[in-house]
Design a protein around this motif. Structure first.
Motif, PDB file in Angstrom:
ATOM      1  N   GLN A  69       0.842  -1.242  -0.089  1.00 15.10           N
ATOM      2  CA  GLN A  69      -0.140   0.119   0.018  1.00 15.10           C
ATOM      3  C   GLN A  69       0.808   1.301   0.038  1.00 15.10           C
ATOM      4  O   GLN A  69       0.531   2.157  -0.628  1.00 15.10           O
ATOM      5  CB  GLN A  69      -1.033   0.010   1.223  1.00 15.10           C
ATOM      6  CG  GLN A  69      -1.970  -1.131   1.382  1.00 15.10           C
ATOM      7  CD  GLN A  69      -2.789  -1.119   2.490  1.00 15.10           C
ATOM      8  OE1 GLN A  69      -2.241  -1.293   3.672  1.00 15.10           O
ATOM      9  NE2 GLN A  69      -3.942  -1.046   2.336  1.00 15.10           N
ATOM     10  N   ARG A  72       2.405   1.735  -3.712  1.00 15.16           N
ATOM     11  CA  ARG A  72       1.267   2.025  -4.531  1.00 15.16           C
ATOM     12  C   ARG A  72       0.943   3.577  -4.353  1.00 15.16           C
ATOM     13  O   ARG A  72       0.860   4.556  -5.018  1.00 15.16           O
ATOM     14  CB  ARG A  72      -0.213   1.567  -4.124  1.00 15.16           C
ATOM     15  CG  ARG A  72      -1.293   1.868  -5.142  1.00 15.16           C
ATOM     16  CD  ARG A  72      -2.345   0.953  -4.859  1.00 15.16           C
ATOM     17  NE  ARG A  72      -1.941  -0.275  -5.262  1.00 15.16           N
ATOM     18  CZ  ARG A  72      -2.284  -1.423  -4.388  1.00 15.16           C
ATOM     19  NH1 ARG A  72      -2.323  -0.982  -3.041  1.00 15.16           N
ATOM     20  NH2 ARG A  72      -1.867  -2.638  -4.843  1.00 15.16           N
ATOM     21  N   THR A  73       0.836   4.095  -2.829  1.00 19.26           N
ATOM     22  CA  THR A  73       0.589   5.567  -2.583  1.00 19.26           C
ATOM     23  C   THR A  73       1.771   6.381  -3.166  1.00 19.26           C
ATOM     24  O   THR A  73       1.707   7.698  -3.914  1.00 19.26           O
ATOM     25  CB  THR A  73       0.531   5.778  -1.130  1.00 19.26           C
ATOM     26  OG1 THR A  73      -0.747   4.944  -0.821  1.00 19.26           O
ATOM     27  CG2 THR A  73       0.090   7.341  -0.900  1.00 19.26           C
TER      28      THR A  73
END
Length: 225
Positions: A69, A72-73
């Motif tokens: 995550q 991805r960010t």
């Protein structure tokens, strides 16, 4: 990253010993500047947005926000300017394929040698993917069977026969030099084929090419190069 300037990196791992070890090793190099370290995914994202490093070394398993995550960010918020290099123990992590799909440029085993660490950071900072046969291909071969085939085989119809050959060899972990030797063509010709197939399939890097090859059924998990 401007030519001549050091590679700017952050290291994120909730294990202080591992994190400090990587930071200390990287800091011995004149061409690498560690601009921050984080103990969880949220801190990693904050550091990446504040410092805009060239490379973010991210442990896959972290509290608050896992490495996938976080990657991805970071990739989204920096428009891909910061590359994600995932730290993994291989035998414990179950989300390797998802990390590649999220845009990670490759993997580094936590027990990597000092030369392997430096090589990985430099390769990823240069915009290439860390797809050494002994690391990423093994990881994908282990975890790809758990995912359904999602890319249609018809996607490969956009490619010439030679481009399909090159894509297959990329998925098997071969370098440009290895591909050139295997197909008896020049390095320049290999680069031309890769650039064309990347354009036709709208791919960003070799990591995405590996994903397409597996998801389209071009290769099966466990195939060797």
């Amino acid at each position: 990253m401007t030519a001549g300037e050091p590679i700017r990196a952050i290291v994120a791992d909730d294990q202080a010993v591992v994190r400090t070890g990587f930071v200390n090793l990287l800091s011995t190099q004149d061409d690498i500047d560690v601009v921050g370290e984080a103990e969880d995914g949220e801190q990693a994202v904050a550091l990446a947005l504040a410092h805009r490093p060239d490379v973010a070394l991210l442990d896959i398993r972290m509290p608050e926000l896992d490495g996938i995550q976080a990657a991805r960010t970071i990739l989204r918020e920096t428009d891909g300017a910061t590359k994600a290099l995932m730290l993994t123990t291989f035998d414990l992590d179950q989300y390797v394929f998802d990390a590649l799909a999220a845009g990670a440029s490759g993997f580094l085993l936590k027990d990597a040698t000092f030369p392997e660490l430096l090589h990985a950071v430099r390769v990823v900072a240069a915009g290439d993917a860390m797809l050494a046969p002994g690391i990423t291909r093994r990881l994908i071969a282990e975890f790809a069977p758990r995912r359904p085939v999602t890319a249609p085989k018809s996607l490969l119809d956009r490619l010439t026969a030679r481009e399909v050959e090159v894509l297959l060899l990329i998925a098997q972990g071969l370098s440009n030099k290895d591909i050139a030797e295997r197909l008896t063509i020049t390095d320049h010709t290999v680069k031309t084929h890769i650039n064309r197939l990347f354009t036709k399939l709208d791919l960003r890097d070799r990591a995405q090419a590996v994903i397409v090859a597996y998801e389209a059924g071009l290769v099966t998990p466990g195939e060797g190069g």
